[in-house]
Design an enzyme around this catalytic site. Sequence first.
Site, PDB file in Angstrom:
ATOM      1  CG  ASP A  31      45.737  41.617  37.880  1.00 56.69           C
ATOM      2  OD1 ASP A  31      46.448  42.202  38.800  1.00 56.69           O
ATOM      3  OD2 ASP A  31      45.649  42.014  36.811  1.00 56.69           O
ATOM      4  CG  HIS A 173      53.554  54.662  52.994  1.00 56.11           C
ATOM      5  ND1 HIS A 173      54.714  54.197  53.482  1.00 56.11           N
ATOM      6  CD2 HIS A 173      53.361  54.056  51.645  1.00 56.11           C
ATOM      7  CE1 HIS A 173      55.133  53.557  52.917  1.00 56.11           C
ATOM      8  NE2 HIS A 173      54.473  53.346  51.682  1.00 56.11           N
TER       9      HIS A 173
HETATM   10  P1  NAI Z   1      52.077  45.754  40.270  1.00 59.72           P
HETATM   11  O1  NAI Z   1      52.053  46.546  38.923  1.00 59.72           O
HETATM   12  O2  NAI Z   1      53.213  44.695  40.013  1.00 59.72           O
HETATM   13  O3  NAI Z   1      50.684  45.055  40.353  1.00 59.72           O
HETATM   14  C1  NAI Z   1      49.539  45.821  40.288  1.00 59.72           C
HETATM   15  C2  NAI Z   1      48.313  44.854  40.031  1.00 59.72           C
HETATM   16  O4  NAI Z   1      47.088  45.390  39.832  1.00 59.72           O
HETATM   17  C3  NAI Z   1      48.790  44.718  38.268  1.00 59.72           C
HETATM   18  O5  NAI Z   1      48.929  43.156  38.247  1.00 59.72           O
HETATM   19  C4  NAI Z   1      47.525  45.347  37.544  1.00 59.72           C
HETATM   20  O6  NAI Z   1      47.290  44.142  36.509  1.00 59.72           O
HETATM   21  C5  NAI Z   1      46.490  45.247  38.484  1.00 59.72           C
HETATM   22  N1  NAI Z   1      45.404  46.105  38.462  1.00 59.72           N
HETATM   23  C6  NAI Z   1      45.335  47.366  37.801  1.00 59.72           C
HETATM   24  N2  NAI Z   1      43.963  47.706  37.793  1.00 59.72           N
HETATM   25  C7  NAI Z   1      43.496  46.751  38.226  1.00 59.72           C
HETATM   26  C8  NAI Z   1      41.908  46.720  38.522  1.00 59.72           C
HETATM   27  N3  NAI Z   1      41.112  47.729  37.944  1.00 59.72           N
HETATM   28  N4  NAI Z   1      41.328  45.697  39.133  1.00 59.72           N
HETATM   29  C9  NAI Z   1      42.160  44.676  39.560  1.00 59.72           C
HETATM   30  N5  NAI Z   1      43.578  44.708  39.284  1.00 59.72           N
HETATM   31  C10 NAI Z   1      44.045  45.533  38.730  1.00 59.72           C
HETATM   32  O7  NAI Z   1      52.595  46.801  41.289  1.00 59.72           O
HETATM   33  P2  NAI Z   1      53.033  46.318  42.910  1.00 59.72           P
HETATM   34  O8  NAI Z   1      54.460  46.487  42.884  1.00 59.72           O
HETATM   35  O9  NAI Z   1      52.340  45.349  43.417  1.00 59.72           O
HETATM   36  O10 NAI Z   1      52.408  47.518  43.747  1.00 59.72           O
HETATM   37  C11 NAI Z   1      50.860  47.893  43.938  1.00 59.72           C
HETATM   38  C12 NAI Z   1      50.531  48.868  44.533  1.00 59.72           C
HETATM   39  O11 NAI Z   1      50.844  48.879  46.248  1.00 59.72           O
HETATM   40  C13 NAI Z   1      51.237  50.227  44.129  1.00 59.72           C
HETATM   41  O12 NAI Z   1      50.211  51.214  44.007  1.00 59.72           O
HETATM   42  C14 NAI Z   1      52.129  50.550  45.017  1.00 59.72           C
HETATM   43  O13 NAI Z   1      52.577  51.964  45.009  1.00 59.72           O
HETATM   44  C15 NAI Z   1      51.415  49.989  46.028  1.00 59.72           C
HETATM   45  N6  NAI Z   1      52.431  49.693  47.675  1.00 59.72           N
HETATM   46  C16 NAI Z   1      52.238  50.163  48.553  1.00 59.72           C
HETATM   47  C17 NAI Z   1      53.058  49.761  49.664  1.00 59.72           C
HETATM   48  C18 NAI Z   1      52.530  50.382  51.184  1.00 59.72           C
HETATM   49  O14 NAI Z   1      53.410  50.618  52.065  1.00 59.72           O
HETATM   50  N7  NAI Z   1      51.529  50.671  51.407  1.00 59.72           N
HETATM   51  C19 NAI Z   1      54.079  49.404  49.408  1.00 59.72           C
HETATM   52  C20 NAI Z   1      54.471  48.621  48.326  1.00 59.72           C
HETATM   53  C21 NAI Z   1      53.796  49.086  47.164  1.00 59.72           C
END
Ligand code: NAI
Length: 306
Positions: A31, A173
Site C-alpha cells: 500500500d 460490472h
Molecule cells: P479501500 O479504500 O479500503 O482500499 C484501497 C486501498 O488502496 C487503500 O488502502 C489505499 O491506501 C490504497 N491505495 C491508493 N492508492 C494507491 C497506490 N497508488 N498504490 C498502492 N495503494 C494505493 O477500498 P476497498 O473497499 O478495498 O476497494 C478497493 C477497490 O476495489 C475500489 O476501487 C472498489 O470500488 C473496488 N471494488 C471492486 C469490486 C469488484 O467487484 N470488482 C468489489 C468491491 C470493491
Amino acid sequence: PRVTIVGAGRVGSTLAQRIAEKNLADVVLLDIIAGMPQGLALDLVEARGIELHNRQIIGTNNYADTSGSQIVVITAGIPRKTGMSRDDLLKTNAKIVVEAATNAIAHSPNAIFIVVTNPLDVMTYLAWQATGLPRTRIMGMAGVLDSARFETFIALELGVLPADVKAMVLGSHGDLMVPLSRYATVNGIPITELLDAATIARLVERTRNGGAEIVELMQTGGAFFAPASATSVMVESILLNQSRLLPVAAYLQGEYGLEDVVIGVPCRLGCGGIESVLELNLTDEEREALDTSAQSVRKNIERAHE
Ligand code: NAI
C-alpha cells in the site's frame, strides 16, 4: 507460490486473509500508506498459530518486495461513496491502477494479473495496456461476485442452500451487467421452473444494484467480504490449475462479436491464466445487453484517455 496484493484496504486485506487461511500462497500486501500494510501483515501473522497455517505474510510500501509473484491482484484505488457511480471513480483510479500495474510487472514479469479496482472493466483494459501482457494473463474480477449475489438472492427467495444455486452473470460490472437467468439452476433445475418471471426480474434487479445496496447501508465504502471471496476463488483456480469455468472480465478479440474491449465472459481459469473463453449462444436480447455493456466500457476507456 506468492501472491502480491496492491492496495491493502478492505478488499485487499480481507483477500490476504482468505489466501493465507485457505493455505493457497504466501502473500505480499502493498500500500502507499506507510506502516499500514506492515501492521496488517503482523496482525495476520499473529493469527497463524490459531488458524493453523504457516504462510508468510509481508506488508510493504516497496515494489521490490513483491518480486517473483505468480499472481498480482490490484485492489488499489478509492472505493465508491454513497451516491457515487463506479464511473465517477474513473480518472482517479485509472492513474492509480496504471501506476500499480507498471510497477508490479517490472518486478514480477511472469505474473498473472487480476484487477479488482472499479470501474472494473475499464481498469482491467488500462492495466492490460500498461503491462503489455498477453490477454491470457490479465483479467478482472466482477462476474464471480455478481453471480454470487444473484445466487444468494435466488437461494433466499426459495429458502434453499446457497451452494445448490448456480448462476452466471456476464457483461460489465455495473448497471449494465447481464445476468443469464435462463441458465440459473438449483441443482440442475432451471429457476424458470421454480419462480415466476416477475420474481426473477426482481432478483435480477437486486443483483444489478447489489453493490449500491451495500454502499447505501454502510455509508462508509462498499462491500469487501464477498468481493474478497470471489477474488480468492479466481486465485485458487489459477494456483491449483483447477480449470474452473468462471465469469471473468477478459480482453476480447472477436468473441461474442466484440473486439478490443474488456468485458465479463465465461472463461476457464488455470495455471496459464485464461485458458479459453467459452462462447455461449445468446438470445437476441442477451446479445444486445452485452453489446450495450461493451459500448459503455468503450466510452469510459476513451474518457480515461482524455
Ligand atoms: P479501500 O479504500 O479500503 O482500499 C484501497 C486501498 O488502496 C487503500 O488502502 C489505499 O491506501 C490504497 N491505495 C491508493 N492508492 C494507491 C497506490 N497508488 N498504490 C498502492 N495503494 C494505493 O477500498 P476497498 O473497499 O478495498 O476497494 C478497493 C477497490 O476495489 C475500489 O476501487 C472498489 O470500488 C473496488 N471494488 C471492486 C469490486 C469488484 O467487484 N470488482 C468489489 C468491491 C470493491
